[in-house]
Design a protein around this motif. Sequence first.
Motif, PDB file in Angstrom:
ATOM      1  N   ILE A  30       0.629  -0.714   0.067  1.00 47.29           N
ATOM      2  CA  ILE A  30       0.284  -0.096  -0.382  1.00 47.29           C
ATOM      3  C   ILE A  30       0.697   1.050   0.174  1.00 47.29           C
ATOM      4  O   ILE A  30       2.140   1.363   0.766  1.00 47.29           O
ATOM      5  N   TYR A  31       0.486   1.526  -0.597  1.00 48.42           N
ATOM      6  CA  TYR A  31       1.093   3.438  -1.033  1.00 48.42           C
ATOM      7  C   TYR A  31       0.491   4.382  -0.097  1.00 48.42           C
ATOM      8  O   TYR A  31      -0.698   4.993  -0.393  1.00 48.42           O
ATOM      9  N   TRP A  32       1.245   4.628   1.616  1.00 54.27           N
ATOM     10  CA  TRP A  32       0.608   5.772   2.174  1.00 54.27           C
ATOM     11  C   TRP A  32       1.077   7.168   2.096  1.00 54.27           C
ATOM     12  O   TRP A  32       0.462   8.027   3.127  1.00 54.27           O
ATOM     13  N   GLY A  33       1.643   7.529   0.963  1.00 51.61           N
ATOM     14  CA  GLY A  33       1.440   9.192   0.703  1.00 51.61           C
ATOM     15  C   GLY A  33       3.453   9.040   1.033  1.00 51.61           C
ATOM     16  O   GLY A  33       4.544   8.461   1.279  1.00 51.61           O
ATOM     17  N   ASP A  34       4.020  10.316   0.750  1.00 53.97           N
ATOM     18  CA  ASP A  34       5.216  10.535   0.899  1.00 53.97           C
ATOM     19  C   ASP A  34       4.604  11.303   2.866  1.00 53.97           C
ATOM     20  O   ASP A  34       3.748  11.897   3.353  1.00 53.97           O
ATOM     21  N   GLY A  35       6.047  11.261   3.901  1.00 54.04           N
ATOM     22  CA  GLY A  35       5.921  12.079   4.713  1.00 54.04           C
ATOM     23  C   GLY A  35       5.695  10.827   6.252  1.00 54.04           C
ATOM     24  O   GLY A  35       5.830   9.567   6.208  1.00 54.04           O
ATOM     25  N   THR A  36       5.579  11.487   7.442  1.00 56.52           N
ATOM     26  CA  THR A  36       5.296  10.312   8.285  1.00 56.52           C
ATOM     27  C   THR A  36       3.517  10.127   7.993  1.00 56.52           C
ATOM     28  O   THR A  36       2.467  11.059   8.605  1.00 56.52           O
ATOM     29  N   PRO A  37       3.276   9.439   8.314  1.00 56.35           N
ATOM     30  CA  PRO A  37       1.563   9.074   8.441  1.00 56.35           C
ATOM     31  C   PRO A  37       0.939   8.981   9.228  1.00 56.35           C
ATOM     32  O   PRO A  37       1.744   9.113  10.455  1.00 56.35           O
ATOM     33  N   VAL A  38      -0.808   9.494   9.772  1.00 51.76           N
ATOM     34  CA  VAL A  38      -1.267   9.986  10.897  1.00 51.76           C
ATOM     35  C   VAL A  38      -2.389   8.348  10.940  1.00 51.76           C
ATOM     36  O   VAL A  38      -3.398   7.996  10.265  1.00 51.76           O
ATOM     37  N   PRO A  39      -1.860   7.915  12.046  1.00 56.53           N
ATOM     38  CA  PRO A  39      -2.511   6.259  12.324  1.00 56.53           C
ATOM     39  C   PRO A  39      -4.024   6.816  12.400  1.00 56.53           C
ATOM     40  O   PRO A  39      -4.758   7.916  13.312  1.00 56.53           O
ATOM     41  N   GLY A  40      -4.757   6.313  11.944  1.00 57.11           N
ATOM     42  CA  GLY A  40      -6.148   6.256  11.324  1.00 57.11           C
ATOM     43  C   GLY A  40      -6.687   7.482  10.896  1.00 57.11           C
ATOM     44  O   GLY A  40      -8.233   6.891  10.000  1.00 57.11           O
ATOM     45  N   GLN A  41      -6.232   8.140  10.251  1.00 64.64           N
ATOM     46  CA  GLN A  41      -6.486   9.183   8.769  1.00 64.64           C
ATOM     47  C   GLN A  41      -5.750   8.981   7.950  1.00 64.64           C
ATOM     48  O   GLN A  41      -6.484   9.100   7.393  1.00 64.64           O
ATOM     49  N   THR A  42      -4.562   8.516   8.022  1.00 63.37           N
ATOM     50  CA  THR A  42      -3.708   8.481   6.445  1.00 63.37           C
ATOM     51  C   THR A  42      -3.939   7.331   5.373  1.00 63.37           C
ATOM     52  O   THR A  42      -4.408   6.394   5.932  1.00 63.37           O
TER      53      THR A  42
END
Length: 652
Positions: free
Chosen positions: A346-358
């Motif tokens: 899964i691609y989660w975008g760049d940077g630090t993901p936000v649990p429950g939101q990203t």
Amino acid sequence: MKKNVLFVVAGLLLMASCSHDMDFQQPEPQPQPQPNQEDAIKSNVEKIFGITIDPNQDWCTTQNGKVTITINNPELKDVEKVQILTVSPFGNSDANGALSLNEKKVSFGQSVTLNYDAPKMYNRLYAACVKKNGEYFIKGFNVGEQNVVFTSNTVSSARTRSGAGDFDLDALVNSLPKDPVLEEPEISFNRQRNWNGWENDLLYHLSTTAEAAQCLLVSDYTTDYKTDLYDMIFNGYLQNKVDNIGKIKKSEYYMSNNNYPFTTGEDPIILAPIYKNDGIYHEIENCDIYYYYFKPEAIMGMTEAEQVQYLKNLPKYKVVELYTSIVDPHEMINNQIKRETAYALIYWGDGTPVPGQTKGKYSFPEGYKIGFMLRSIDTEENHNNPSVGDKRDGELYCDGRLNTDINKFGHFKSSKLDPNDPRMAWFWANNRKYLCCESGSDKDFNDIVFEVLGGIMVPPPPTIDKNKYTFCFEDTPVGDYDLNDVVIRAYRYDATHVVWQVVACGAHDEVYIKNISGDVINEETEVHQMFGKSGKVFINTEKKKPETPIVEEMVEVDENFSFLKNDYQPYIYDKTNKVETRLSIAGEDPHAIMVPYEFRYPLEKICIKDAYRYFKDWAQGYGITDDEGGFKWYLYFDENKVTEAIPTLELE
């Protein structure tokens, strides 16, 4: 033997009309060998070599075979040619040392028979189908087998997109949970141990429910393909219980990108566990596979240390648990190839993901680099054992620069890998990509294997060179055994053509090559004259780096041609002494040998026993099947006593 058009002649400086100007300053003709000549030869051999030659030593390092290849696999409808290869061509930028023994043009649905000569060190060879785009499909066979069949059972033909294997990617992605989100992360073992640079290392995963939904049931391989795949990995590229780190470091991914392939942006990336060598070794009692990714431009301009720190700080995302599987019936199988489940990255975008939101997506942008990490977690029982503790816990990376701590720690240091060695290797074969892991205490890199399908690039098709054969002659019966009086090299260009090369001449006598009927390399043209030389001169034998270009010519041959058949073997005639020299046979001294490679022959006046330290062992019949003392004696030489390899000209 029929002759063909001359393609290339290197170093032919004099026209044929110059033959009248040759000045050999011939000595008086010597008499033919007398009855006591054999005693003189034997005495000379014992004086020079200091041994008694095994009377059963036949001096043959090559074997002959014939195999019929049938192509019925729909995946190979655009097949262009078939080849016989020494080893698998997959895995390394230098084609993993694969050499072609013979080849022939072919069309889909045909059966073709190829005659081949192979070094005796090989008990197993590979049939290769080469498509018009250069893509290789291979199948192993034992020397002596008569038939190899490429069918739909060998390579899947149910591909929906390039690199997708036999998955229907659209249907697969449609079955995945929509808009996946992450749970709260945990910290890595590296961070727990306060190892330098891992202070911000976080490991992310989906919720248990989402992970279960992400586990996709897929079809297993056919029995034939399992056999082929096992052979290609365990006998071909990453041989079992063998130190494979050297070839891994030559691989395309490792050399150019520190083991990072690029994303294509076209398909989702699918990972399927297919093999785990757990068994009695218990190298991993519980492990997970993670991935991470980044834009190449993100590290441009950084120092090596800055790049490593950047990679340490990237979020790592779990793909699958391997030992305690999410769905119990679909556990990874120990010690056999089996494919039952697959997981989408899964691609989660760049940077630090936000649990429950990203929210994640099942496709990656084009041009990202993607890396993998295997996380080993030992059993609770071992954790409670003071003698074991956490010594089997660790995060093992594709990028060796991230292994500098774990390669020196606990159970993992017993592998004796260098601190910055990788713990994973990429392997590709028959249009499929595989990730092979070294999880513990050796360097074979085949403890755990994954198939990786979909959106990552593979290196371009391999370029396979022809296998060379070298013929080395002494020009007189009582010789010095530097075996460079005449040196001929040859290779099978295809089923009906052989390229002959006259490489060197360490003889002062008037010498002719027999049994080659080319326009330039033939029985009528004296060897020195072929090089455009006259008189008593050494050619390419006195200096380490040969200076005179070789003479090269392509000659048409029968499809049944073999370098082992007397009718086709070259021999020499010393007209000065009226002596004919053919390849040595059992019971004879080594006055002429054929080596099944591009042989680095000894320099002038250096005996072959001094240039090749195992030659005497081989002559005495010792260790004929050993790696060093047997058929591979010609791989172990004194660098200061042999010539450099002479470049081969390219024939179109």
